[in-house]
Design an enzyme around this catalytic site. Structure first.
Site, mmCIF file in Angstrom:
data_model
loop_
_atom_site.group_PDB
_atom_site.id
_atom_site.type_symbol
_atom_site.label_atom_id
_atom_site.label_comp_id
_atom_site.label_asym_id
_atom_site.label_seq_id
_atom_site.Cartn_x
_atom_site.Cartn_y
_atom_site.Cartn_z
ATOM 1 N N LYS A 215 86.932 116.645 11.677
ATOM 2 C CA LYS A 215 85.592 116.532 11.111
ATOM 3 C C LYS A 215 84.720 117.714 11.510
ATOM 4 O O LYS A 215 84.005 118.297 10.684
ATOM 5 C CB LYS A 215 84.950 115.217 11.561
ATOM 6 C CG LYS A 215 83.507 115.067 11.180
ATOM 7 C CD LYS A 215 83.302 115.060 9.672
ATOM 8 C CE LYS A 215 81.825 114.805 9.341
ATOM 9 N NZ LYS A 215 81.566 114.824 7.891
ATOM 10 N N CYS A 269 74.984 117.325 9.359
ATOM 11 C CA CYS A 269 76.385 117.701 9.569
ATOM 12 C C CYS A 269 76.545 119.181 9.877
ATOM 13 O O CYS A 269 76.807 119.577 11.001
ATOM 14 C CB CYS A 269 77.217 117.315 8.345
ATOM 15 S SG CYS A 269 77.409 115.531 8.128
#
Length: 432
Positions: A215, A269
């Site tokens: 991720k 993010c």
């Protein structure tokens, strides 16, 4: 877990990821409880409405709430699967803060029972899932927690990060591949069984640490590529070259795909996750650190260029177009557009007029300095200076005739036909 209709799921955190995830799971017939600390969020969801803007989410939530498969509460209840989707910010020194994850773990531990599955979805530094399992073993010594017991564990613990695009979250939660990492192989298989209930994309199992790193790598990859574009825009501007034309031409090469520059990088993010890698290995994460510094520095560069433009018409109203971190959403987290607007409002006060079609009111950081929220028609009529900070579709539709007499700093390159000097500079586009 039993039949789908009997499955009970608790989703802890009803934010931009938690609420869509809870609704998608509830659509399968599972009984889903969404848990959030904010009473207003709980009340909104229980009324069948949403507190965030996301395509198709309002209808989905309304439907599953009406059918009784989704409800919200500030209190946790027993379930078969617990999905943790809470924020993971960083501290002032860019060190990751997993406090919300551990707090959610404490909440889950109060109702955890043998046979349950705990899945962390929050983007986290490598090793967080292992810390979650260790914390569970301390909170619930009566349970056999994977990695902290002899024999077969009572509970499965796994990590499965979201990888969705704001504006397409509902679709991508279902269609995108998922990377599922368990503390043990058995944990991975049990979490895999859960995700196959609602994910059409491929579900691939691995270790928890590998899934966590995957991720972070996905977002760091994009951050590095955006940094290249942002650095290129500054260099091209200094040379009097139109960076947008250069990118369009370079991308005609079959193996070149330069991304678009902008006023920086935002969102929870891309603007945050690369720092988790840097913090994990500061000595070797040199390129990733530099990319973060380039993208953060582009916001300061944008502010300086905007100030140059504003100074050309002293006292004139200035329209800042957009506050969100990307187009067509209402998410302002880590938004470089918001940071630019905040600086300009602090410096110029009531001269700053903000156009943000996805906001009902200005953030306090802008309102306190006298900035006002206006619509695009008012901006066209009253503001001779435009600072384009977000490429919302509504901004792209403004015809040349309505902006040809404006001083424009287009940080997103949405108006390639805007009149500009013979030697444009990094998106600075002025009326001839």
């Amino acid at each position: 877990m039993g039949p789908e209709s009997e499955l009970k799921v608790a989703v802890v955190g009803l934010g931009y990821i938690g609420l869509p995830t809870a609704a998608v799971i509830a659509r399968t017939g599972a009984m889903v409880l969404g848990v959030d600390v904010r009473e207003d969020v709980v009340a909104t969801v229980n009324s069948g409405r949403v507190h965030i803007e996301e395509i198709d989410l309002d209808g989905l939530v309304s439907g599953v709430v009406a059918r009784g498969t989704l409800r919200a509460s500030t209190q946790i209840e027993p379930a078969d699967v617990f999905v943790i989707a809470v924020p993971t910010p960083f501290c002032e020194n860019h060190a990751p803060d997993i406090g919300y994850v551990l707090k959610a773990t404490t909440t889950v531990a109060t109702v955890l029972k043998p046979g349950d599955t705990v899945i962390l979805e929050s983007t986290s530094p490598v090793g967080t899932t292992e810390k979650l399992a260790e914390f569970l073993s301390q909170l619930r010594p009566d349970l056999k927690i994977p990695g902290h017991c002899d024999g077969t564990p009572d509970v499965a613990v796994a990590y499965c990060p979201e990888r969705v695009l704001p504006g397409r979250i509902v679709v991508e939660l279902i269609d995108n591949d998922r990377c599922i990492g368990g503390i043990t192989a058995r944990c991975s298989r049990k979490a895999l069984q859960f995700y196959r209930r609602f994910v059409r994309g491929a579900c691939v199992t691995t270790t928890a640490r590998a899934a966590e790193m995957t991720k972070l790598v996905e977002n760091a990859f994009r951050d590095v590529n955006i940094a290249f574009a942002n650095e290129l825009s500054v260099i091209a501007g200094g040379m009097g070259i139109d960076v947008w034309e250069v990118i369009r031409l370079a991308n005609r090469h079959p193996r070149v795909n330069i991304l678009s520059p902008g006023p920086g990088v935002g969102g929870h993010c891309i603007a945050v996750d690369p720092w988790f890698i840097v913090h994990g290995d500061p000595e070797n994460a040199r390129l990733i650190r530099t990319a973060r510094e380039v993208n953060d520095g582009k916001t300061d560069y944008t502010i300086a260029r905007a100030e140059e433009l504003i100074a050309q018409i002293p006292g004139a109203p200035v329209a800042c177009l957009g506050l969100a971190f990307k187009a067509n959403i209402d998410d302002f987290r880590e938004s470089p557009a918001l940071k630019v607007a905040e600086h300009l409002a602090e410096r110029h006060g009531s001269r700053i007029r903000v156009v943000e079609p996805h906001a009902g009111a200005l953030p306090p950081s802008l309102a306190q300095h006298g900035a006002t929220l206006i619509d695009i028609d008012t901006a066209i009529e009253t503001c001779p200076v435009f600072i384009v900070l977000v490429d919302h579709e509504v901004f792209k539709s403004i015809p040349l005739g309505e902006r040809a007499n404006k001083l424009v700093y287009d940080t997103r390159g949405i108006w390639p036909d805007q009149p500009r000097p013979d030697a444009p500079s990094a998106g600075l586009r002025l009326a001839v």
